[in-house]
Design a protein around this motif. Structure first.
Motif, mmCIF file in Angstrom:
data_model
loop_
_atom_site.group_PDB
_atom_site.id
_atom_site.type_symbol
_atom_site.label_atom_id
_atom_site.label_comp_id
_atom_site.label_asym_id
_atom_site.label_seq_id
_atom_site.Cartn_x
_atom_site.Cartn_y
_atom_site.Cartn_z
ATOM 1 N N GLY A 60 1.168 4.227 -2.896
ATOM 2 C CA GLY A 60 1.139 5.663 -2.623
ATOM 3 C C GLY A 60 2.311 6.390 -3.273
ATOM 4 O O GLY A 60 2.144 7.484 -3.819
ATOM 5 N N HIS A 61 3.486 5.769 -3.239
ATOM 6 C CA HIS A 61 4.658 6.352 -3.898
ATOM 7 C C HIS A 61 4.419 6.451 -5.406
ATOM 8 O O HIS A 61 4.741 7.468 -6.026
ATOM 9 C CB HIS A 61 5.918 5.510 -3.661
ATOM 10 N N ASP B 7 1.626 6.727 -6.959
ATOM 11 C CA ASP B 7 0.669 7.800 -7.209
ATOM 12 C C ASP B 7 1.346 9.171 -7.134
ATOM 13 O O ASP B 7 1.097 10.038 -7.983
ATOM 14 C CB ASP B 7 -0.489 7.736 -6.210
ATOM 15 N N GLN B 8 2.205 9.372 -6.145
ATOM 16 C CA GLN B 8 2.940 10.641 -6.024
ATOM 17 C C GLN B 8 3.795 10.890 -7.265
ATOM 18 O O GLN B 8 3.826 12.000 -7.804
ATOM 19 C CB GLN B 8 3.874 10.617 -4.807
ATOM 20 N N ASN C 201 0.822 -1.211 0.000
ATOM 21 C CA ASN C 201 0.000 0.000 0.000
ATOM 22 C C ASN C 201 0.859 1.266 0.000
ATOM 23 O O ASN C 201 0.527 2.252 -0.667
ATOM 24 C CB ASN C 201 -0.969 -0.010 1.171
ATOM 25 N N GLU C 202 1.955 1.251 0.744
ATOM 26 C CA GLU C 202 2.851 2.412 0.756
ATOM 27 C C GLU C 202 3.534 2.595 -0.600
ATOM 28 O O GLU C 202 3.677 3.732 -1.074
ATOM 29 C CB GLU C 202 3.877 2.291 1.892
#
Length: 183
Positions: A83-84, A86-87, A79-80
């Protein structure tokens, strides 16, 4: 030694902001080569996506009485990493590029490999190897960016910090698994 940098007059800033308005965040003051930065970021995006896929597989494949905590850690990391990704994709768009999500070339563009691992220890090792690759790769990107693109550099520094945390957590899990198996 006094700061040799001068501040641009407000009228000049206003005039510059109106020029090339279609370039969005890439202003006249952007010192990096946006095309090169987008290429690097697409490699980082591929790396993150490959890591998401590998961690997700490991989450579902982790089996046995002692695997529940490790599986949950795999899911948190997946999940992290998403998120990376997506950034990074958002930043690519800000720089006027297009994020490359093509599955056909994903593994070739990724710095990390997609290695499945046949046991829980193998899965942890492969994830740790991938984190170590990301750490070195992102550190080099940060050095390359320097002061030419502080926004991208700061984003990559924050991602790097999480990758280092992941590596520490995986190294601890590996030691625990090896100790539990008597190796």
């Amino acid at each position: 030694m006094p700061n040799q940098h001068h501040l641009t007059e407000v009228q000049t800033l206003r005039a510059q902001a109106r020029q090339h308005i279609e370039q969005g965040a890439v202003t006249a003051g952007y010192a990096a080569d946006a095309e090169s930065v987008v290429k690097l970021l697409n490699e980082a995006l591929a790396t993150e996506l490959v890591c998401v896929l590998r961690y997700r597989r490991h989450y579902f494949m982790a089996q046995g009485l002692q695997s529940k905590g490790v599986a949950e850690e795999f899911l948190v990391h997946a999940n992290e990493e998403q998120g990376h990704a997506d950034q990074i994709a958002r930043r690519i768009v800000q720089l006027g590029g297009e994020p490359d999500f093509s599955p056909d070339t994903l593994s070739r563009r990724s710095h990390a490999e997609y290695v499945e691992g046949s046991s829980l220890v193998d899965m942890i090792k492969e994830d740790l190897v991938a984190e170590r690759i990301a750490i070195d790769s992102y550190r080099e990107m940060i050095l390359y960016l320097g002061d030419n693109d502080p926004t991208t550099r700061n984003m990559m520094e924050s991602i790097l910090a999480v990758e280092e945390e992941h590596a520490d957590e995986l190294a601890d899990l590996l030691q625990e698994r090896l100790a539990a198996s008597g190796l």
